[in-house]
Design a protein around this motif. Structure first.
Motif, PDB file in Angstrom:
ATOM      1  N   LYS A  82     -35.665 -15.065  -2.105  1.00 31.13           N
ATOM      2  CA  LYS A  82     -35.142 -16.102  -1.245  1.00 31.13           C
ATOM      3  C   LYS A  82     -33.649 -15.884  -1.020  1.00 31.13           C
ATOM      4  CE  LYS A  82     -34.768 -21.079  -0.681  1.00 31.13           C
ATOM      5  NZ  LYS A  82     -34.935 -22.394  -1.295  1.00 31.13           N
ATOM      6  N   THR A  85     -33.180 -12.977   1.396  1.00 31.87           N
ATOM      7  CA  THR A  85     -33.459 -13.323   2.798  1.00 31.87           C
ATOM      8  C   THR A  85     -32.347 -14.199   3.360  1.00 31.87           C
ATOM      9  OG1 THR A  85     -34.861 -15.162   2.098  1.00 31.87           O
ATOM     10  CG2 THR A  85     -35.956 -13.087   2.628  1.00 31.87           C
ATOM     11  N   ASP A  86     -31.811 -15.103   2.532  1.00 26.14           N
ATOM     12  CA  ASP A  86     -30.703 -15.944   2.976  1.00 26.14           C
ATOM     13  C   ASP A  86     -29.456 -15.111   3.254  1.00 26.14           C
ATOM     14  OD1 ASP A  86     -32.311 -18.187   2.750  1.00 26.14           O
ATOM     15  OD2 ASP A  86     -31.441 -18.879   0.847  1.00 26.14           O
ATOM     16  N   ALA A  88     -29.447 -11.948   4.078  1.00 29.81           N
ATOM     17  CA  ALA A  88     -29.706 -11.115   5.249  1.00 29.81           C
ATOM     18  C   ALA A  88     -29.601 -11.914   6.528  1.00 29.81           C
ATOM     19  CB  ALA A  88     -31.096 -10.503   5.148  1.00 29.81           C
ATOM     20  N   ALA A  89     -29.939 -13.207   6.476  1.00 28.57           N
ATOM     21  CA  ALA A  89     -29.879 -14.061   7.660  1.00 28.57           C
ATOM     22  C   ALA A  89     -28.441 -14.363   8.052  1.00 28.57           C
ATOM     23  CB  ALA A  89     -30.637 -15.355   7.394  1.00 28.57           C
ATOM     24  N   GLN A  90     -27.545 -14.325   7.101  1.00 29.35           N
ATOM     25  CA  GLN A  90     -26.149 -14.665   7.411  1.00 29.35           C
ATOM     26  C   GLN A  90     -25.461 -13.541   8.025  1.00 29.35           C
ATOM     27  OE1 GLN A  90     -24.219 -16.107   3.907  1.00 29.35           O
ATOM     28  NE2 GLN A  90     -25.418 -17.965   3.855  1.00 29.35           N
TER      29      GLN A  90
END
Length: 90
Positions: A82, A85-86, A88-90
């Motif tokens: 998690k 992924t967080d 990578a999203a930023q």
């Protein structure tokens, strides 16, 4: 002055002796002679002895511990994925 080879061989000899001790003790204990049972008398299955019960309890406790460790590792891996992924999203 004792050389390194002598120290190493002495340490190896001592550790092997310590490792073999339980095996030699088991081999020295004679097995109990089985009691003579008349052939005509049916033998009832004995109830679980305290030793068997403790083995069962230990096995259950170990299984429970392993389950808990597995659950914890899954939870950690979920948390890490998690976070990844967080990030990578930023």
């Amino acid at each position: 002055m004792i050389s390194r080879i002598v120290r190493l061989s002495l340490a190896s000899l001592i550790s092997v002796a310590i490792g073999i001790t339980p095996i030699s003790v088991m081999a020295a204990d004679p097995a109990p002679a089985p009691a003579a049972v008349p052939a005509a008398a049916p033998v009832a299955a004995p109830a679980a002895t305290p030793a068997e019960k403790s083995v069962d309890k230990k096995a259950k406790k170990k299984a429970k511990k392993e389950k808990k460790a597995e659950k914890k590792s899954k939870k950690k891996s979920k948390k890490k994925s998690k976070l990844a992924t967080d990030a990578a999203a930023q």
